[in-house]
Design a protein around this motif. Structure first.
Motif, PDB file in Angstrom:
ATOM      1  N   GLU A  57     -11.425 -86.727  26.369  1.00 36.48           N
ATOM      2  CA  GLU A  57     -10.533 -87.034  25.255  1.00 36.48           C
ATOM      3  C   GLU A  57      -9.899 -85.734  24.755  1.00 36.48           C
ATOM      4  O   GLU A  57     -10.573 -84.734  24.572  1.00 36.48           O
ATOM      5  N   ASP A  77      -8.295 -90.054  19.452  1.00 38.64           N
ATOM      6  CA  ASP A  77      -9.016 -90.668  20.569  1.00 38.64           C
ATOM      7  C   ASP A  77     -10.514 -90.408  20.499  1.00 38.64           C
ATOM      8  O   ASP A  77     -11.325 -91.310  20.701  1.00 38.64           O
ATOM      9  N   ILE A  78     -10.862 -89.154  20.182  1.00 43.06           N
ATOM     10  CA  ILE A  78     -12.290 -88.834  20.156  1.00 43.06           C
ATOM     11  C   ILE A  78     -12.974 -89.568  19.001  1.00 43.06           C
ATOM     12  O   ILE A  78     -14.099 -90.055  19.123  1.00 43.06           O
ATOM     13  N   PHE A 103     -13.476 -93.031  20.042  1.00 39.37           N
ATOM     14  CA  PHE A 103     -14.566 -93.044  21.015  1.00 39.37           C
ATOM     15  C   PHE A 103     -15.916 -93.064  20.293  1.00 39.37           C
ATOM     16  O   PHE A 103     -16.819 -93.831  20.639  1.00 39.37           O
TER      17      PHE A 103
END
Lengths: 137, 194
Positions: free
Chosen positions: B78, B83-84, B87
């Motif tokens: 990522e 995004d992270i 996640f």
């Protein structure tokens, strides 16, 4: 069906928790010192009963009956004692004790900040609320 | 070895298709011992939080690797902050708690922190009584895990836990825990470039 009070005693005879049902007997004032001595006296009686029992390996006092109340005691394998004082009409105090024991295992023993054999914190809200519900229902 | 035995051999089971349910009671006793151990070795609330957080970080670093491998068919790296965080919200939370996180909130720009995860009824606070006045209990452990994951994914950040009380209900039972994330300035600069 009325439960008047509950005591939890550790294995050396110290009272670690008391609960008074204020609804059932409003005039009873909870007096910390008196509670400590009541619990300890019961512990001593219990120990004497096991000693003077004519049968080997006596399990001590389980029920104590009087005209206007009964006392039921649950001795756990670790030596912790739970006893409730109820109205004689209460259908199954032993089951209630078993439930309280379960609650104690679930909510008190899993708390990392609880020291074994020490008095139970009054501010352990989940325990107190669940206990209240159990006793006063 | 006969066939029936092979079927029940734990080593022969597929690695990734197991359910990860474990008994809450058993786990709580283990966790409780761990917390007691940490608590015995410190003498103030800050050091206690710090210690829990460090233990969490060690888990977070390993958990990131492991979750990447298990959760996705083609593990990818990522690059973006969004995004992270997603996640973590979905996969990491599922790995630890068995469900996605309840809320991920972006804070306004003038706040010192950037994002926070919101949670109610966390396992680490389920059976504990608040020991210190701030009511934090064991939440720094989870914030440590989040920090470990972010650090190992190359998003250096400071994560701290705080209790959030709603104005309408003041009962301490309904308090939620927020895990506040403050990214390193370099992370934000990099994110703007992408």
């Amino acid at each position: 069906m009325v439960v008047y009070s509950l005591y939890i005693i550790n294995k050396s005879g110290g009272v670690i928790y008391t609960y008074f049902n204020q609804k059932a007997s409003p005039q009873t004032k909870s007096n910390a010192n008196a509670n400590l001595s009541i619990g300890s006296v019961f512990h001593s009686l219990f120990t004497m009963a096991t000693t003077i029992s004519p049968v080997q390996n006596s399990s001590g006092i389980q029920v104590l009956e009087a005209n206007n109340f009964t006392l039921h005691c649950l001795l756990t394998v670790t030596g912790t004692k739970f006893f409730v004082i109820t109205d004689p009409s209460h259908p199954d105090p032993q089951a209630l004790l078993q439930q309280i024991y379960e609650l104690y295992c679930d909510d008190i023993l899993k708390n990392p900040f609880y020291d074994l054999e020490q008095p139970i914190y009054r501010h352990d809200k989940t325990f107190v609320l669940k206990l209240q519900e159990m006793i006063e229902k | 070895m006969d066939l029936k035995q092979t079927k029940h051999n734990i080593v022969d089971r597929p690695f990734s298709k197991e359910s990860h349910q474990i008994n809450l009671s058993t786990f709580t006793f283990l966790f409780s011992q761990f917390v007691q151990y940490s608590h015995e070795r410190v003498d103030n609330p800050e050091a206690f939080a710090e210690r829990l957080s460090r233990s969490g970080q060690a888990i977070g670093v390993r958990l990131y690797e492991y979750t990447c491998f298990r959760a996705e068919k083609t593990p990818k790296r990522e690059c973006k902050v969004q995004d992270i965080l997603l996640f973590i919200k979905k996969e990491i939370w599922k790995m630890i708690f068995g469900r996605p996180a309840e809320g991920l909130v972006k804070l306004p720009d003038d706040q010192p922190q950037h994002y926070y995860f919101l949670e109610a009824n966390q396992f680490e606070n389920q059976f504990t009584t608040a020991l210190y006045a701030n009511g934090l209990k064991c939440a720094p452990f989870v914030s440590g895990i989040i920090k470990g994951v972010l650090d190992s994914a190359n998003f250096p950040a400071v994560v701290m836990a705080a209790t959030i009380t709603h104005n309408d209900q003041d009962s301490s039972m309904d308090k939620k825990v927020g895990y506040f994330i403050k990214f390193d300035p370099s992370v934000l600069q990099r994110d703007e470039k992408i």
